[in-house]
Design a protein around this motif. Structure first.
Motif, PDB file in Angstrom:
ATOM      1  N   THR A  39      -9.262  -9.980   9.011  1.00 20.59           N
ATOM      2  CA  THR A  39      -8.822  -9.182   7.877  1.00 20.59           C
ATOM      3  C   THR A  39      -8.516  -7.782   8.349  1.00 20.59           C
ATOM      4  OG1 THR A  39     -10.301 -10.447   6.496  1.00 20.59           O
ATOM      5  CG2 THR A  39      -9.412  -8.437   5.544  1.00 20.59           C
ATOM      6  N   GLY A  40      -7.317  -7.277   7.994  1.00 24.60           N
ATOM      7  CA  GLY A  40      -6.942  -5.936   8.409  1.00 24.60           C
ATOM      8  C   GLY A  40      -6.582  -5.100   7.217  1.00 24.60           C
ATOM      9  N   THR A 204      -9.710   0.316  24.146  1.00 25.48           N
ATOM     10  CA  THR A 204      -9.074   1.602  24.375  1.00 25.48           C
ATOM     11  C   THR A 204      -8.987   1.866  25.872  1.00 25.48           C
ATOM     12  OG1 THR A 204      -9.217   3.990  23.921  1.00 25.48           O
ATOM     13  CG2 THR A 204     -11.294   2.810  24.162  1.00 25.48           C
ATOM     14  N   ASN A 205      -7.852   2.418  26.282  1.00 28.05           N
ATOM     15  CA  ASN A 205      -7.608   2.753  27.694  1.00 28.05           C
ATOM     16  C   ASN A 205      -7.828   1.558  28.617  1.00 28.05           C
ATOM     17  OD1 ASN A 205      -7.052   5.470  27.022  1.00 28.05           O
ATOM     18  ND2 ASN A 205      -9.248   5.985  27.103  1.00 28.05           N
ATOM     19  N   GLN A 284      -1.925   2.680  10.305  1.00 25.96           N
ATOM     20  CA  GLN A 284      -0.803   1.908  10.826  1.00 25.96           C
ATOM     21  C   GLN A 284      -0.625   2.133  12.331  1.00 25.96           C
ATOM     22  OE1 GLN A 284       3.135   3.396   9.454  1.00 25.96           O
ATOM     23  NE2 GLN A 284       2.008   5.123   8.579  1.00 25.96           N
ATOM     24  N   TYR A 285      -1.023   3.292  12.835  1.00 25.86           N
ATOM     25  CA  TYR A 285      -0.880   3.560  14.263  1.00 25.86           C
ATOM     26  C   TYR A 285      -2.014   2.933  15.061  1.00 25.86           C
ATOM     27  CZ  TYR A 285       2.350   6.885  12.256  1.00 25.86           C
ATOM     28  OH  TYR A 285       3.371   7.444  11.531  1.00 25.86           O
ATOM     29  N   ILE A 286      -3.179   2.805  14.458  1.00 23.34           N
ATOM     30  CA  ILE A 286      -4.286   2.118  15.118  1.00 23.34           C
ATOM     31  C   ILE A 286      -3.991   0.632  15.218  1.00 23.34           C
ATOM     32  CG2 ILE A 286      -6.748   1.571  14.949  1.00 23.34           C
ATOM     33  CD1 ILE A 286      -7.139   4.227  13.555  1.00 23.34           C
ATOM     34  N   MET A 297       1.806   9.032  15.285  1.00 20.17           N
ATOM     35  CA  MET A 297       0.717   9.725  14.602  1.00 20.17           C
ATOM     36  C   MET A 297       1.032  11.213  14.467  1.00 20.17           C
ATOM     37  SD  MET A 297      -2.455   9.579  13.305  1.00 20.17           S
ATOM     38  CE  MET A 297      -3.470   8.261  14.025  1.00 20.17           C
ATOM     39  N   THR A 298       1.584  11.804  15.518  1.00 22.67           N
ATOM     40  CA  THR A 298       1.925  13.229  15.481  1.00 22.67           C
ATOM     41  C   THR A 298       2.964  13.511  14.406  1.00 22.67           C
ATOM     42  OG1 THR A 298       1.470  13.438  17.846  1.00 22.67           O
ATOM     43  CG2 THR A 298       2.796  15.169  16.834  1.00 22.67           C
ATOM     44  N   PHE A 299       3.981  12.653  14.323  1.00 23.89           N
ATOM     45  CA  PHE A 299       5.018  12.836  13.309  1.00 23.89           C
ATOM     46  C   PHE A 299       4.423  12.802  11.903  1.00 23.89           C
ATOM     47  CE2 PHE A 299       7.945  10.926  10.240  1.00 23.89           C
ATOM     48  CZ  PHE A 299       9.031  11.796  10.318  1.00 23.89           C
TER      49      PHE A 299
END
Length: 326
Positions: A39-40, A204-205, A284-286, A297-299
């Protein structure tokens, strides 16, 4: 003082606690989730639970996770699946392999953390309550005629407006704190605290990292509170400019419920990324699937800052110049 002396304010707190109890009882006694489906986020952009955790309801979670990896690999092999989605599935496979290797079970829907993460959705209810407060905190002064009593005092208009804006978000923060504390207590009442030390796995990474579940929960709170901040600021601006609480409530709630759907309908157009509601859902970026390809994300943070400054500047300019003698 005006906010917390109104019975309606305490009714809002009561409704929030009632909803937490209802969600707890539904999760404990009525919810049936035998599929183990990941589930997201739903189509409205609301965070449902965790980002990539798999929820299982049987005891043999090892087999369920292994089956899920097979399913994910089949979807990765599908040439019709977008590359961004394939990357997300690949990361989930790596997380699941780490889970199996280190014997870390997934977060079940019918569990303490399953309940805690599901209550994040109630931030939308807090957003509605904050909109109501923001819509009336300035417009109410004009409709009651008490604005003159404020302006004759040796306090600048800017300070009066700022104090009301801060009071609105103190209310919102108190509601968020109540949401966390009561969900913490009710979750323990229904499910116990035995799973409170369970870690959250994140990729991550290039590696899987174990994070404290409270850290993950606070991240969900932060992501979900972006819409709260922007919609309350919008309602505050409408209340200040038009001196109408009903207009501010109606317009803010209408945009809150339809804005995201409108963005999805228009997502094929490049210019839709400049709409406020295309940027409020930062998760949405994650998840790796922005509404419009190329958005970052910056935008979104820059666009949110522009809207935030514009709403507050308009409120301040209009309130400074308004003649209230009549």
């Amino acid at each position: 003082m005006k906010i917390y002396r109104r019975p309606g304010t305490w009714v809002m707190y009561g409704l929030l606690i009632l909803m937490l109890l209802i969600v707890g009882m539904f999760t404990k006694f009525l919810l049936d989730d035998p599929s183990g489906q990941v589930t997201g986020a739903d189509n409205n952009g609301q965070i449902q639970v965790t980002m990539e955790e798999e929820f299982v309801s049987n005891d043999d979670w090892h087999q369920a996770v292994h089956s899920r990896n097979i399913q994910l690999q089949m979807m990765i092999d599908d040439p019709n699946i977008p590359s961004a989605v394939k990357d997300r599935y690949s990361q989930e496979i790596i997380i699941n392999e780490y889970r199996l290797e280190h014997d870390i079970p997934p977060v079940e829907t019918k569990s303490y953390w399953g309940y805690m993460t599901s209550t994040v959705n109630l931030i939308s209810l807090i957003t509605m309550f904050t909109i109501i407060v923001a819509a009336g905190i300035v417009a109410g002064e004009f409709s009651w005629g008490t604005i003159k009593l404020l302006l004759i005092r040796p306090v600048s208009r800017a300070k009066i407006l700022l104090s009301k804006y801060i009071a609105t978000f103190v209310f919102a923060l108190s509601m968020l704190l109540a949401l966390f504390l009561f969900s913490f207590a009710i979750g323990g009442l229904f499910f116990g605290f035995s799973a409170i030390t369970q870690p959250h796995l994140v990729f991550t990474n290039g590696e899987v990292i174990e994070r404290n579940m409270f850290t993950h929960l606070f991240m969900l709170y932060g992501l979900s509170s972006v819409e709260l901040l922007m919609m309350a600021t919008f309602a505050f601006m409408i209340s200040t400019v038009f001196r109408s609480s009903s207009l501010a409530i109606g317009l803010a709630l209408f945009l809150m419920f339809t804005g995201t759907q409108l963005v999805h309908v228009l997502s094929q157009y490049e210019w839709v990324k400049y709409i406020l509601f295309a940027n409020t859902y930062l998760a949405q970026y994650i998840e790796g699937t922005p509404i419009v390809e190329g958005m970052t994300m910056t935008f979104s943070l820059v666009m949110l800052a522009i809207y935030f400054v514009a709403f507050n500047a308009l409120s301040w300019i209009i309130f400074q110049k308004r003649d209230v003698a009549a």
